[in-house]
Design an enzyme around this catalytic site. Structure first.
Site, short mmCIF file in Angstrom:
data_model
loop_
_atom_site.label_atom_id
_atom_site.label_comp_id
_atom_site.label_asym_id
_atom_site.label_seq_id
_atom_site.Cartn_x
_atom_site.Cartn_y
_atom_site.Cartn_z
CB ILE A 1 -1.10 -0.09 1.03
CG1 ILE A 1 -1.91 1.20 1.12
CG2 ILE A 1 -0.46 -0.12 2.57
CD1 ILE A 1 -3.01 1.21 2.16
CB ALA A 2 2.69 3.05 -1.77
CB ILE A 3 -0.18 7.53 -0.24
CG1 ILE A 3 -1.23 6.51 0.10
CG2 ILE A 3 -0.76 8.79 -0.69
CD1 ILE A 3 -2.63 6.19 -0.70
CD GLU B 1 4.86 -11.01 5.72
OE1 GLU B 1 4.57 -10.15 4.97
OE2 GLU B 1 4.58 -11.95 6.28
CG ASN C 1 6.13 2.09 7.44
OD1 ASN C 1 5.83 3.09 7.73
ND2 ASN C 1 6.24 1.48 6.31
CE1 TYR D 1 -1.77 -1.75 6.39
CE2 TYR D 1 0.57 -1.87 7.38
CZ TYR D 1 -0.31 -1.90 6.22
OH TYR D 1 0.17 -1.66 5.12
#
Ligand SMILES: CC(C)(COP(=O)(O)OP(=O)(O)OC[C@H]1O[C@@H](n2cnc3c(N)ncnc32)[C@H](O)[C@@H]1OP(=O)(O)O)[C@@H](O)C(=O)NCCC(=O)NCCS
Length: 177
Positions: free
Chosen positions: A78-80, A112, A117, A124
């Site tokens: 998942i990345a923005i 994971e 992070n 999450y």
């Protein structure tokens, strides 16, 4: 009630998206990002569910993906894009992944994440994922440990009530199409 100020569009990732996805990958993960081939493989993987998030002006702002294996889902990415962070877009993508799990009767979701992070761990945790140990030296570029996170059964009230409350607040802030 807060003003709903933004609309975002979530679609299944297509091959046309992959060049833009790779640019966000590079900005998020530097020289240890996934290759273009990895994403092209994922688009054709029947266990995989990959999504993009575009802004109303058509700019690709983020993406996320997971695998569905029996009654478990494994979030793989998942990345923005850096200039679009902290606008609830990560949550919008996570919502799509979780909603798919409800539709497909997936009970548990895992992933994971690097122990350093904080942004992702907070994201999450907000949604009810908790830590179930670490994988030592999981990330080869710097030997960093991975935190293993799991949901409880997402059909149980404990997860579902929290999820529904968070989504109510999210939908007061952004519209997800
Ligand atoms: C993790 C990531 C996807 C979050 O996306 P985002 O769109 O900025 O996050 P959102 O605005 O939806 O924030 C949702 C929650 O995440 C947490 N969060 C997000 N960014 C954070 C930060 N910089 N510091 C602390 N918590 C943060 C907060 O709990 C936040 O909830 P809040 O707004 O109520 O405080 C984004 O930071 C990113 O792309 N990082 C690089 C790629 C990455 O590390 N992906 C995860 C791999 S496992």
């Amino acid at each position: 009630m807060q003003t709903n100020f933004e609309t975002v569009i979530i679609n299944k990732m297509s091959t046309d998206d992959v060049d833009g996805v790779i640019k966000i990958e590079e900005s998020a993960y530097g020289d240890h990002h996934w290759s273009k081939e990895s994403f092209l493989n994922e688009i054709n993987n029947e266990l995989a569910r990959y999504y993009t998030l575009h802004t109303p002006n058509g700019e690709l702002a983020g993406y996320a993906g997971c695998w569905h294996i029996l009654d478990e889902a494994h979030i793989t990415t998942i990345a923005i894009a850096p200039n679009y962070r902290r606008k609830h877009y990560g949550q919008a993508l996570l919502k799509r992944i979780i909603d798919d799990c409800y539709k497909e009767k997936i009970k548990y979701i895992t992933l994971e994440v690097r122990v350093s992070n904080t942004a992702a761990i907070n994201l999450y945790s907000k949604y009810g994922f908790t830590s179930f140990g670490t994988r030592k030296k999981y990330y080869q570029n710097n030997n960093e440990d991975a935190l293993i996170m799991w949901t409880k059964n997402i059909f149980f009230d404990e997860f579902k009530n929290n999820y529904e409350n968070i989504i109510k607040t999210l939908e007061e802030k952004i519209t997800i199409k």
